[in-house]
Motif scaffolding. Structure first.
Motif, short mmCIF file in Angstrom:
data_model
loop_
_atom_site.label_atom_id
_atom_site.label_comp_id
_atom_site.label_asym_id
_atom_site.label_seq_id
_atom_site.Cartn_x
_atom_site.Cartn_y
_atom_site.Cartn_z
N GLU A 115 6.22 13.42 7.44
CA GLU A 115 5.75 13.93 6.16
C GLU A 115 4.80 12.90 5.55
N PRO A 116 3.71 13.35 4.92
CA PRO A 116 2.81 12.39 4.27
C PRO A 116 3.51 11.71 3.10
N LEU A 117 3.09 10.50 2.81
CA LEU A 117 3.65 9.75 1.68
C LEU A 117 3.01 10.20 0.38
N SER A 118 3.78 10.15 -0.67
CA SER A 118 3.20 10.37 -1.99
C SER A 118 2.56 9.04 -2.41
N PRO A 119 1.65 9.08 -3.39
CA PRO A 119 1.09 7.82 -3.87
C PRO A 119 2.17 6.85 -4.33
N ASP A 120 3.21 7.35 -5.01
CA ASP A 120 4.29 6.47 -5.47
C ASP A 120 5.03 5.84 -4.30
N GLU A 121 5.30 6.61 -3.25
CA GLU A 121 5.99 6.06 -2.07
C GLU A 121 5.13 4.99 -1.40
N ALA A 122 3.83 5.24 -1.31
CA ALA A 122 2.93 4.26 -0.70
C ALA A 122 2.92 2.97 -1.51
N MET A 123 2.82 3.09 -2.83
CA MET A 123 2.79 1.89 -3.67
C MET A 123 4.12 1.14 -3.58
N ASP A 124 5.23 1.86 -3.48
CA ASP A 124 6.52 1.21 -3.31
C ASP A 124 6.54 0.41 -2.00
N MET A 125 6.04 1.03 -0.93
CA MET A 125 6.02 0.34 0.36
C MET A 125 5.13 -0.90 0.32
N TRP A 126 4.03 -0.83 -0.42
CA TRP A 126 3.10 -1.95 -0.50
C TRP A 126 3.58 -3.01 -1.49
N GLY A 127 4.64 -2.73 -2.23
CA GLY A 127 5.17 -3.70 -3.18
C GLY A 127 4.39 -3.77 -4.49
N ILE A 128 3.67 -2.72 -4.82
CA ILE A 128 2.90 -2.69 -6.06
C ILE A 128 3.82 -2.23 -7.18
N THR A 129 4.11 -3.12 -8.11
CA THR A 129 5.08 -2.83 -9.16
C THR A 129 4.46 -2.77 -10.56
N ASP A 130 3.31 -3.38 -10.78
CA ASP A 130 2.71 -3.40 -12.10
C ASP A 130 2.35 -1.98 -12.52
N PRO A 131 2.82 -1.52 -13.69
CA PRO A 131 2.59 -0.13 -14.10
C PRO A 131 1.11 0.22 -14.28
N ILE A 132 0.31 -0.70 -14.74
CA ILE A 132 -1.12 -0.41 -14.94
C ILE A 132 -1.81 -0.26 -13.59
N ILE A 133 -1.51 -1.16 -12.66
CA ILE A 133 -2.09 -1.06 -11.32
C ILE A 133 -1.64 0.23 -10.65
N ARG A 134 -0.35 0.56 -10.80
CA ARG A 134 0.17 1.79 -10.19
C ARG A 134 -0.54 3.03 -10.74
N LYS A 135 -0.73 3.07 -12.05
CA LYS A 135 -1.38 4.23 -12.67
C LYS A 135 -2.83 4.35 -12.19
N THR A 136 -3.53 3.22 -12.14
CA THR A 136 -4.93 3.21 -11.70
C THR A 136 -5.04 3.63 -10.24
N LEU A 137 -4.20 3.04 -9.40
CA LEU A 137 -4.25 3.36 -7.97
C LEU A 137 -3.84 4.80 -7.71
N SER A 138 -2.83 5.27 -8.40
CA SER A 138 -2.38 6.65 -8.22
C SER A 138 -3.50 7.63 -8.58
N GLY A 139 -4.18 7.38 -9.70
CA GLY A 139 -5.29 8.23 -10.10
C GLY A 139 -6.40 8.23 -9.06
N SER A 140 -6.68 7.06 -8.50
CA SER A 140 -7.72 6.96 -7.47
C SER A 140 -7.32 7.71 -6.20
N ILE A 141 -6.06 7.59 -5.83
CA ILE A 141 -5.58 8.27 -4.62
C ILE A 141 -5.65 9.78 -4.81
N VAL A 142 -5.17 10.26 -5.95
CA VAL A 142 -5.20 11.70 -6.21
C VAL A 142 -6.64 12.22 -6.19
#
Length: 164
Positions: A115-142
């Protein structure tokens, strides 16, 4: 007069300053070693520092202060060093203390999932925890996924219309 906290009136350097000085010395020692290993004679007035300055685009003063452990190079400057010395950029960031070992050497590739990873699952795997970075990256991925879907559907339409 004695200061009860530090023992004298002199203000001690902030912990981050002494930490940065130690990191600058570490970076200087590492860069001196890898530049020497790459064939540059980086001792003062031997020409290697000037060669590195010309190749990296950094000033001779910046090269010298970095090699002498007086200045902590910026990550962007380290990218120039890594390119000139043909070194792994990530390894250089780890060795100079810019990123921690576990993040620097971690292998972000993995076995293909069913199954493909969700952006949140990918960020969890990469160890990205900062909420601002997560929001920015998630928006870019979507946004990237949407753009890819548009390109894929346009390609499909061209194949149907073009007969191929």
């Amino acid at each position: 007069m004695e200061d009860p906290t530090y023992g004298s009136r002199a203000t001690p350097p902030p912990p981050s300053l002494s930490g940065r000085q130690a990191q600058a010395r570490r970076a200087g020692a590492y860069l001196t070693a890898v530049a020497t290993e790459a064939g540059y004679d980086v001792r003062p007035r031997q020409g290697g520092r000037a060669q590195l300055a010309a190749l990296t685009g950094l000033s001779l003063t910046t090269i010298s202060r970095t090699l002498d452990g007086k200045t902590l190079p910026l990550p962007s400057q380290l990218m120039m060093w890594a390119t000139v010395l043909n070194l792994d950029h990530r390894r250089m960031l780890v060795e100079t203390g810019h990123i921690p070992e576990q993040r620097g050497t971690q292998d972000v590739s993995r076995e293909a999932a069913s199954e493909p990873l969700s952006p949140d699952e990918a960020m969890d795997m990469w160890g990205i925890t900062d909420p601002i970075i997560r929001k920015t990256l998630s928006g870019s991925i979507v946004q990237a996924i949407r753009l890819q879907e548009e390109l894929d559907s346009a390609d499909g339409l061209r194949a149907v219309v073009g007969g191929g």
